[in-house]
Design a protein around this motif. Structure first.
Motif, PDB file in Angstrom:
ATOM      1  N   PRO A 186      14.670   8.588  19.553  1.00  0.00           N
ATOM      2  CA  PRO A 186      14.201   7.292  20.043  1.00  0.00           C
ATOM      3  C   PRO A 186      13.872   6.344  18.895  1.00  0.00           C
ATOM      4  N   VAL A 187      14.206   5.081  19.080  1.00  0.00           N
ATOM      5  CA  VAL A 187      13.890   4.087  18.045  1.00  0.00           C
ATOM      6  C   VAL A 187      12.962   2.989  18.551  1.00  0.00           C
ATOM      7  N   GLU A 188      12.953   2.747  19.871  1.00  0.00           N
ATOM      8  CA  GLU A 188      12.108   1.673  20.408  1.00  0.00           C
ATOM      9  C   GLU A 188      11.715   1.999  21.843  1.00  0.00           C
ATOM     10  N   VAL A 189      10.498   1.580  22.214  1.00  0.00           N
ATOM     11  CA  VAL A 189       9.954   1.860  23.541  1.00  0.00           C
ATOM     12  C   VAL A 189       9.368   0.583  24.134  1.00  0.00           C
ATOM     13  N   TYR A 190       9.637   0.374  25.419  1.00  0.00           N
ATOM     14  CA  TYR A 190       8.931  -0.668  26.160  1.00  0.00           C
ATOM     15  C   TYR A 190       8.320  -0.030  27.398  1.00  0.00           C
ATOM     16  N   ALA A 191       7.011  -0.176  27.565  1.00  0.00           N
ATOM     17  CA  ALA A 191       6.310   0.438  28.686  1.00  0.00           C
ATOM     18  C   ALA A 191       5.498  -0.596  29.446  1.00  0.00           C
ATOM     19  N   THR A 192       5.445  -0.415  30.748  1.00  0.00           N
ATOM     20  CA  THR A 192       4.619  -1.264  31.588  1.00  0.00           C
ATOM     21  C   THR A 192       3.996  -0.408  32.683  1.00  0.00           C
ATOM     22  N   GLY A 193       2.980  -0.930  33.339  1.00  0.00           N
ATOM     23  CA  GLY A 193       2.336  -0.150  34.380  1.00  0.00           C
ATOM     24  C   GLY A 193       1.391  -0.988  35.218  1.00  0.00           C
ATOM     25  N   THR A 194       0.984  -0.432  36.362  1.00  0.00           N
ATOM     26  CA  THR A 194       0.076  -1.121  37.261  1.00  0.00           C
ATOM     27  C   THR A 194      -0.956  -0.139  37.813  1.00  0.00           C
ATOM     28  N   LEU A 313       6.340   9.352  20.741  1.00  0.00           N
ATOM     29  CA  LEU A 313       6.835   8.551  21.866  1.00  0.00           C
ATOM     30  C   LEU A 313       5.689   8.135  22.776  1.00  0.00           C
ATOM     31  N   ALA A 314       4.807   9.075  23.078  1.00  0.00           N
ATOM     32  CA  ALA A 314       3.659   8.759  23.933  1.00  0.00           C
ATOM     33  C   ALA A 314       2.756   7.727  23.275  1.00  0.00           C
ATOM     34  N   GLU A 315       2.583   7.852  21.950  1.00  0.00           N
ATOM     35  CA  GLU A 315       1.764   6.895  21.198  1.00  0.00           C
ATOM     36  C   GLU A 315       2.374   5.492  21.279  1.00  0.00           C
ATOM     37  N   ALA A 316       3.688   5.419  21.100  1.00  0.00           N
ATOM     38  CA  ALA A 316       4.375   4.127  21.136  1.00  0.00           C
ATOM     39  C   ALA A 316       4.320   3.508  22.532  1.00  0.00           C
ATOM     40  N   ALA A 317       4.475   4.344  23.566  1.00  0.00           N
ATOM     41  CA  ALA A 317       4.417   3.833  24.938  1.00  0.00           C
ATOM     42  C   ALA A 317       3.022   3.308  25.262  1.00  0.00           C
ATOM     43  N   THR A 318       2.008   4.010  24.799  1.00  0.00           N
ATOM     44  CA  THR A 318       0.629   3.577  25.025  1.00  0.00           C
ATOM     45  C   THR A 318       0.370   2.229  24.359  1.00  0.00           C
ATOM     46  N   GLU A 319       0.870   2.060  23.137  1.00  0.00           N
ATOM     47  CA  GLU A 319       0.692   0.788  22.435  1.00  0.00           C
ATOM     48  C   GLU A 319       1.492  -0.324  23.103  1.00  0.00           C
ATOM     49  N   SER A 320       2.699   0.001  23.558  1.00  0.00           N
ATOM     50  CA  SER A 320       3.532  -0.992  24.236  1.00  0.00           C
ATOM     51  C   SER A 320       2.867  -1.486  25.507  1.00  0.00           C
ATOM     52  N   LEU A 321       2.262  -0.574  26.272  1.00  0.00           N
ATOM     53  CA  LEU A 321       1.545  -0.969  27.485  1.00  0.00           C
ATOM     54  C   LEU A 321       0.402  -1.916  27.131  1.00  0.00           C
ATOM     55  N   ARG A 322      -0.320  -1.605  26.069  1.00  0.00           N
ATOM     56  CA  ARG A 322      -1.448  -2.427  25.651  1.00  0.00           C
ATOM     57  C   ARG A 322      -1.003  -3.809  25.201  1.00  0.00           C
ATOM     58  N   ARG A 323       0.104  -3.859  24.455  1.00  0.00           N
ATOM     59  CA  ARG A 323       0.579  -5.127  23.893  1.00  0.00           C
ATOM     60  C   ARG A 323       1.462  -5.913  24.843  1.00  0.00           C
ATOM     61  N   GLY A 324       2.078  -5.243  25.807  1.00  0.00           N
ATOM     62  CA  GLY A 324       3.019  -5.912  26.703  1.00  0.00           C
ATOM     63  C   GLY A 324       4.297  -6.307  26.002  1.00  0.00           C
ATOM     64  N   ALA A 325       4.703  -5.493  25.025  1.00  0.00           N
ATOM     65  CA  ALA A 325       5.893  -5.811  24.232  1.00  0.00           C
ATOM     66  C   ALA A 325       6.550  -4.514  23.753  1.00  0.00           C
ATOM     67  N   PRO A 326       7.846  -4.560  23.395  1.00  0.00           N
ATOM     68  CA  PRO A 326       8.509  -3.369  22.844  1.00  0.00           C
ATOM     69  C   PRO A 326       7.851  -2.946  21.540  1.00  0.00           C
ATOM     70  N   VAL A 327       7.871  -1.649  21.275  1.00  0.00           N
ATOM     71  CA  VAL A 327       7.269  -1.101  20.061  1.00  0.00           C
ATOM     72  C   VAL A 327       8.273  -0.173  19.391  1.00  0.00           C
ATOM     73  N   ALA A 328       8.511  -0.386  18.106  1.00  0.00           N
ATOM     74  CA  ALA A 328       9.404   0.483  17.339  1.00  0.00           C
ATOM     75  C   ALA A 328       8.664   1.755  16.955  1.00  0.00           C
TER      76      ALA A 328
END
Length: 339
Positions: A186-194, A313-328
């Motif tokens: 994996p090189v980049e992650v974008y995560a969202t949630g509700t 990967l889990a760390e990047a997804a958690t940060e992406s959710l917080r930032r609302g943006a893709p994370v490398a």
């Protein structure tokens, strides 16, 4: 004679003890838990030898150790076993954070003691067949891999409070499968949630429904779907799509879905109720593989190196959710290395 020790006799530890008690090649089980009454009850049920401490278990002449205690204890217990030179099976994760996982993995690798990490989906017959299809080249260039994990109901909120969030607790299984199936990094992650259920999810900085897009270095895209509320049953499915062919795993008669196509009764049910009934045989195959490790064989499941990559990967997804943006992924590693 092969003797296996089990540390921690909660839900998964008691389940593993039951599974191990029925495996050919296991001659004796030595078990322990902080709760003496639980240790005694599980020992009586499965004919195991109860001991009153981790130290007593590690000194009992065991050939392999299964670490099934609570997550915060995984690192300490795994290292204690490895330092004795004992092959170890550690339930996921090996540590609470990616940075700690990397540190623990480095120590384990330097020790030369084999450690297998509990990602049982690799041992499911359908998931393994999907992996074989990908590796054979039959699917051609991979473009999309979908992995779904939906629980019938949330775990207790006390558990959620300390779980680290849906990506570290639940989606890690999907992340491991995506890496394993594709053979790509994996090189980049974008995560969202509700949050549409218990408001405590919001209070604890978590979500009850999540979606993740993972971009891999070979060009494949991974799509992960997680939910804590799926009352029809435990839903765990995989789809792998290539330029030449597509395959699926988990589309069995127990898939917790109602088919709306006229005249098509699939799936007929009953729906899978929980991960332990969905993956009973996978857990059995996984632990049988670990018994072989304890007897001197190679690790055929997830390694500590795999566990570290999943943690990132889990760390990047958690940060992406917080930032609302893709994370490398590389930015997350650098951030931890150079805070």
């Amino acid at each position: 004679m092969t003797t296996i020790g089990v540390i921690g006799l909660g839900r998964i530890g008691a389940f593993h003890t039951e599974t191990l008690s029925g495996l050919t090649g296991v001659d004796e089980l030595v078990i322990t838990d902080e709760r003496a009454d639980v240790t005694a009850a599980v020992a009586a049920k499965h004919g195991a030898r109860a001991v009153d401490s981790v130290e007593a278990l590690l000194s009992a002449g065991v050939d392999g150790v299964v670490v099934a205690a609570a997550t915060p204890a995984h690192a300490e217990l795994t290292l204690a076993s490895v330092q004795r030179g004992i092959p170890t099976f550690c339930e996921k994760p090996i540590a609470s954070t990616a940075a700690e996982s990397a540190r623990i993995a480095e120590i384990i690798t330097g020790s030369g003691v084999p450690v297998q990490v509990g990602y049982q989906r690799r041992f499911d017959a359908a998931f393994a067949a999907a992996k074989s299809a990908v590796d054979s080249g039959a699917l051609g260039t991979l473009h999309t891999v979908r992995s779904t994990t939906m629980d019938p109901a949330p775990p207790p909120m006390d558990y959620i409070r300390g779980s680290g969030g849906i990506f570290r607790d639940c989606a890690v299984h999907d992340f491991d499968i995506l890496r394993w199936i594709t053979g790509q990094q994996p090189v980049e992650v974008y995560a969202t949630g509700t949050v549409q259920g218990d408001p405590l999810f919001t209070e604890y900085g978590d979500v009850d429904t999540a979606a993740v897009v993972v971009r891999f270095d070979g060009g494949a895209l991974g799509l992960v779907s997680n939910a804590r509320y799926n009352a029809r049953g435990y839903d765990c499915r995989l789809e792998v799509h290539g330029f030449d062919d597509s395959v699926a795993a988990g589309w069995d008669q127990g898939a917790p879905l109602r088919n709306m196509d006229p005249g098509n009764e699939f799936p007929t049910g009953p729906a899978h109720n929980f991960f332990m009934d969905r993956f009973t045989e996978a857990f059995r195959t996984e632990l049988a593989g670990f018994v072989e490790v304890a007897q001197g064989g190679p690790v055929r499941g997830a390694t500590v190196a795999d566990a570290v990559e999943v943690a990132w990967l889990a760390e990047a997804a958690t940060e992406s959710l917080r930032r609302g943006a893709p994370v490398a992924l590389e930015s997350v590693r650098k951030k931890v290395s150079n805070p």
